[in-house]
Design a protein around this motif. Structure first.
Motif, PDB file in Angstrom:
ATOM      1  N   ASP A  36      24.024   8.585   5.687  1.00  0.00           N
ATOM      2  CA  ASP A  36      24.511   9.470   6.689  1.00  0.00           C
ATOM      3  C   ASP A  36      23.785   9.298   8.281  1.00  0.00           C
ATOM      4  O   ASP A  36      23.882  10.114   8.857  1.00  0.00           O
ATOM      5  N   GLY A  37      23.011   8.489   8.278  1.00  0.00           N
ATOM      6  CA  GLY A  37      22.205   8.081   9.608  1.00  0.00           C
ATOM      7  C   GLY A  37      20.682   8.737   9.714  1.00  0.00           C
ATOM      8  O   GLY A  37      19.813   8.566  10.486  1.00  0.00           O
ATOM      9  N   VAL A  38      20.319   9.522   8.426  1.00  0.00           N
ATOM     10  CA  VAL A  38      19.028  10.316   8.343  1.00  0.00           C
ATOM     11  C   VAL A  38      17.928   9.096   8.010  1.00  0.00           C
ATOM     12  O   VAL A  38      18.208   8.437   7.516  1.00  0.00           O
ATOM     13  N   GLU A  39      16.843   9.491   8.910  1.00  0.00           N
ATOM     14  CA  GLU A  39      15.820   8.333   8.566  1.00  0.00           C
ATOM     15  C   GLU A  39      14.794   8.974   7.484  1.00  0.00           C
ATOM     16  O   GLU A  39      14.439   9.971   7.208  1.00  0.00           O
ATOM     17  N   ILE A  40      14.779   7.944   6.532  1.00  0.00           N
ATOM     18  CA  ILE A  40      13.989   8.287   5.329  1.00  0.00           C
ATOM     19  C   ILE A  40      12.692   7.298   5.417  1.00  0.00           C
ATOM     20  O   ILE A  40      12.776   6.237   5.749  1.00  0.00           O
ATOM     21  N   THR A  41      11.724   7.899   4.913  1.00  0.00           N
ATOM     22  CA  THR A  41      10.512   7.198   4.670  1.00  0.00           C
ATOM     23  C   THR A  41      10.193   7.208   3.405  1.00  0.00           C
ATOM     24  O   THR A  41      10.642   7.853   2.456  1.00  0.00           O
ATOM     25  N   GLY A  42       9.210   6.305   3.143  1.00  0.00           N
ATOM     26  CA  GLY A  42       8.720   5.917   1.528  1.00  0.00           C
ATOM     27  C   GLY A  42       7.482   5.081   1.562  1.00  0.00           C
ATOM     28  O   GLY A  42       7.022   4.635   2.528  1.00  0.00           O
ATOM     29  N   VAL A  43       7.277   4.717   0.135  1.00  0.00           N
ATOM     30  CA  VAL A  43       6.071   3.917  -0.030  1.00  0.00           C
ATOM     31  C   VAL A  43       6.562   2.738  -0.652  1.00  0.00           C
ATOM     32  O   VAL A  43       7.364   2.817  -1.767  1.00  0.00           O
ATOM     33  N   LEU A  44       6.076   1.632  -0.221  1.00  0.00           N
ATOM     34  CA  LEU A  44       6.511   0.384  -0.700  1.00  0.00           C
ATOM     35  C   LEU A  44       5.205  -0.144  -1.347  1.00  0.00           C
ATOM     36  O   LEU A  44       4.230  -0.275  -0.897  1.00  0.00           O
ATOM     37  N   ILE A  45       5.375  -0.690  -2.955  1.00  0.00           N
ATOM     38  CA  ILE A  45       4.234  -1.229  -3.650  1.00  0.00           C
ATOM     39  C   ILE A  45       4.510  -2.662  -3.697  1.00  0.00           C
ATOM     40  O   ILE A  45       5.482  -2.717  -4.411  1.00  0.00           O
ATOM     41  N   LYS A  46       3.433  -3.437  -3.603  1.00  0.00           N
ATOM     42  CA  LYS A  46       3.869  -4.817  -3.753  1.00  0.00           C
ATOM     43  C   LYS A  46       2.514  -5.360  -4.717  1.00  0.00           C
ATOM     44  O   LYS A  46       1.593  -5.125  -4.641  1.00  0.00           O
ATOM     45  N   PRO A  47       2.872  -6.337  -5.233  1.00  0.00           N
ATOM     46  CA  PRO A  47       1.896  -7.123  -6.152  1.00  0.00           C
ATOM     47  C   PRO A  47       0.630  -7.798  -5.244  1.00  0.00           C
ATOM     48  O   PRO A  47       1.029  -7.859  -4.302  1.00  0.00           O
ATOM     49  N   ALA A  48      -0.481  -7.792  -5.858  1.00  0.00           N
ATOM     50  CA  ALA A  48      -1.594  -8.514  -5.012  1.00  0.00           C
ATOM     51  C   ALA A  48      -1.122  -9.558  -4.525  1.00  0.00           C
ATOM     52  O   ALA A  48      -1.527 -10.104  -3.398  1.00  0.00           O
ATOM     53  N   ASP A  49      -0.295 -10.389  -5.186  1.00  0.00           N
ATOM     54  CA  ASP A  49      -0.107 -11.956  -4.799  1.00  0.00           C
ATOM     55  C   ASP A  49       1.159 -11.856  -4.333  1.00  0.00           C
ATOM     56  O   ASP A  49       2.002 -12.909  -4.497  1.00  0.00           O
ATOM     57  N   PHE A  50       1.919 -10.968  -3.853  1.00  0.00           N
ATOM     58  CA  PHE A  50       3.454 -10.833  -3.258  1.00  0.00           C
ATOM     59  C   PHE A  50       3.426 -12.218  -2.512  1.00  0.00           C
ATOM     60  O   PHE A  50       2.806 -12.481  -1.482  1.00  0.00           O
TER      61      PHE A  50
END
Length: 675
Positions: free
Chosen positions: A407-421
């Protein structure tokens, strides 16, 4: 489709070894026990004279199957660190005497939680209370000669006689064992109950600067839902007189005195029915009078710390950081004391003159540590080195991301990646959804969900993670927190699926290998995903709601449902249907693991059984695991190991294709499915 049997297990066997713990992980990857055994500082307290800092260290005792907290101390001048307590039972809730000569703490070393006294120079801890019901919380008197404490009442003789004659039973919403205020004289060791009123369950209190009065907040009974009726009172020690001070609708609490003893500061919803949104800091003359709100312009929920000569200090989330703020009570201005967009304050303490600040903080790059800094100019100096535990591991990385919801609302979050991404590779995506809904996921070096979900192990195996701060989360203001009003599940799903689509569009997510998991409200949203969506390949529902009507009748926080859905089930059954996962059970097709505590009162286990039965009747691969003896959270190390293992096995089967070959008490050997 193959239907898995319901597995209801109790994992209390000492020395039990799990297959997942013995699993061969990539070099540099911690095992499940390694994660559970990580030490971290919890609370922190600097002595009033600024010479010492106490903090607690939390770690498992596998033999006792318990998490034990011990007290440690830092000598500020030299940086020397020494352990102060060693008992088999936790030592917690420590507090310095105002003269800095002693500190008290609570410990359950002798069946019930009692008060202990200790000197910073060493020696044995001395038990100074012996109450049959144990002690809930306490506060030193300003002159260090007494300690006031809260304790629950014993059963009355009449109740004991009834139980002896008729056995044990409860008449719901009656027969409360209220919490009252006691006073302990340190020198004589004598205790006496000083406030006992049958209609007041005392929950919090503070001493006046001159030690002659106590301000306290109390509810009419011990039910958790009664916090919404909390009012503030003044007690005079000499006359024993109790005077109501703040008696308006809604919760009013956390009462503290101004430094000159003329004014009471407290947190309040100011009679608002939507008290789950934001609270206010308000003042009232200690003798009674007009209430003045000081933080109407501060758009976030407030956790009051203290009022001293330098101002009123409180903490609050700001986006995905947590900071310390100072309010000038005369000007009404609020200044942010700690700075930075990657700063997570977990504990703080000031010396008597408010010159030094001791704190626990972390961020996306740094593990939680104890720091000290001048309050006038924040320049943290690290005093501990807990991060050395991680030195040999290749840990996943954390970063903040944002996207537009459906619906257009801005959402934030945490992105977790492998050490060797590698951005050119395709990774499975695990969505981990926080509880609340007014919780928040933070970009911390060590993720709090590591006790339920094997994040580091999956990252090393080759996976990325999204922790969305869906609408209703803390840290983004009142209007954002209200966005899932009468829109639970529905709007939450928009925020989750739009985040999934955002990451798929980046090119590094395998859209055929997307999974969801979460506990409490995160479990509810995952249950909604299970029945509503076809986009996910596997789901884990931890202590989640499956039917809001069922939940309303059985939970211990019934007002929560009305606050968010706007009505009772009989006034508006349609909103309960719209937001309940069970409404969509006929569309369900996602393999689902359901995990729940046996005695959960917050989200009663009926929700778990209802979802499980619906999935089983539909022929959907599903498993229900009940953890014996637990409430809403799983709080013992062996069962935490079990939760980790069961999630590891479930998602390895349905995301990675590792079919379980055999199972004995939660231990599985795996092999890859035939292609």
């Amino acid at each position: 489709m193959r239907i898995t049997k319901c597995l209801i297990i109790c994992l209390l066997c000492s020395g039990l070894v799990f297959g997942a713990q013995a699993q061969s992980f990539k070099e540099g990857t911690p095992g499940f026990k390694d994660i559970l055994e990580l030490k971290s500082p919890r609370s922190v307290s600097i002595s009033p004279d600024g010479k010492y800092i106490l903090y607690s260290v939390f770690q498992p005792n596998w033999e006792k199957n318990d998490y034990i907290s011990q007290i440690w101390m830092i000598l500020v001048r030299t940086g020397e660190i020494k352990q102060m307590t060693y008992a088999d039972a936790s030592s917690k809730e420590f507090a310095w005497s105002p003269d800095s000569r002693h500190f008290a703490f609570l410990s359950k070393r002798d069946k019930k939680t009692q008060l202990y006294l200790m000197s910073p120079t060493g020696g044995e801890a001395r038990k100074i209370s012996d109450l049959k019901t144990g002690i809930n919380s306490y506060r030193w008197s300003p002159d260090s000669s007494k300690i006031a404490y809260l304790a629950s009442d014993e059963k009355k003789e009449k109740e004991k006689d009834i139980e002896k004659k008729y056995g044990s039973f409860d008449i719901i919403d009656t027969g409360f064992n209220m919490t009252h205020l006691w006073l302990l004289d340190i020198e004589s060791g004598k205790s006496e109950k000083i406030i006992e009123k049958e209609d007041l369950n005392i929950s919090q209190f503070s001493w006046s600067p001159n030690g002659k009065k106590i301000a306290f907040s109390a509810e009419p009974d011990t039910r958790i839902i009664s916090f919404s009726k909390s009012d503030i009172y003044i007690f005079e020690l000499e006359s024993k007189k109790v005077t109501p001070l703040v008696t308006q609708p809604g919760p009013d609490g956390q009462a503290v005195w101004s430094p000159d003893g003329t004014t009471i500061l407290f947190t309040s919803s100011m009679g608002s029915e939507t008290y789950f949104v934001n609270n206010e800091l308000c003042t009232i003359p200690a003798e009674g009078g007009k209430i003045t709100c000081l933080t109407k312009q501060f758009d976030e929920n407030i956790n009051l710390y203290k009022w001293n000569d330098r101002g009123i200090f409180f903490t609050a989330y700001q986006g995905m950081s947590r900071h310390l703020f100072r309010l000038d009570p005369q000007k009404g201005t609020v200044d942010q004391v700690t700075k930075g967009s990657d700063f997570i304050l977990a504990g703080l303490s000031m010396d008597h003159q408010a010159r030094q600040l001791a704190m626990v903080y972390s961020n996306s790059r740094n593990y939680p540590e104890i720091y000290i800094t001048p309050l006038k100019k924040i320049k943290p100096r690290k005093l501990t080195n807990f991060s050395k535990q991680l030195a040999k591991w290749k840990m996943a990385t954390k970063e903040k991301i944002s996207w537009k919801s459906t619906d257009g609302v801005e959402i934030t979050g945490v992105l977790i990646k492998p050490a060797d991404f590698d951005p050119n590779k395709k990774y499975p995506l695990f969505v981990i959804i926080h509880g609340g809904p007014t919780g928040i996921s933070l970009p911390q070096k060590f993720d709090r969900y590591n006790r339920y979900y094997p994040i580091e192990q999956w990252a090393a195996k080759g996976a990325v993670f999204l922790e969305p701060n869906y609408r209703g989360s803390a840290g983004f203001g009142a209007e954002f927190r209200k966005l899932n009003y009468r829109n639970l599940g529905v709007g939450d799903y928009w925020d989750v699926i739009s985040g999934v689509d955002h990451l798929i569009a980046q090119g590094f997510v395998d859209k055929e290998k997307v999974a969801s998991m979460g506990w409490s409200q995160g479990g509810y949203i995952s249950a909604y995903i299970t029945t509503f969506s076809k986009r996910f390949k596997a789901v884990s529902v931890g202590a989640g709601i499956s039917d809001w009507i069922t939940y309303y009748y059985r939970t211990d926080i019934t007002p929560f449902t009305v606050h968010y859905l706007g009505a009772t089930p009989w006034k508006d059954p349609e909103i309960y249907k719209k937001t309940s996962p069970m409404t969509y059970i006929n569309k369900a097709q996602t393999p689902t693991l359901i995990q729940h505590g046996e005695f959960d009162r917050r989200v009663p286990t009926t929700n778990a059984y209802k979802l499980y039965r619906g999935l089983q009747d539909r022929g959907i691969p599903s498993k229900l695991i009940i953890y014996k003896g637990f409430g809403h959270g799983i709080t013992k190390p062996k069962e935490n190991l079990a939760v980790l293992t069961h999630n590891w096995q479930w998602f390895n089967e349905y995301i990675y294709g590792e079919k379980p070959e055999e199972e004995v008490m939660g231990e599985k050997k795996t092999k890859t499915k035939d292609k």
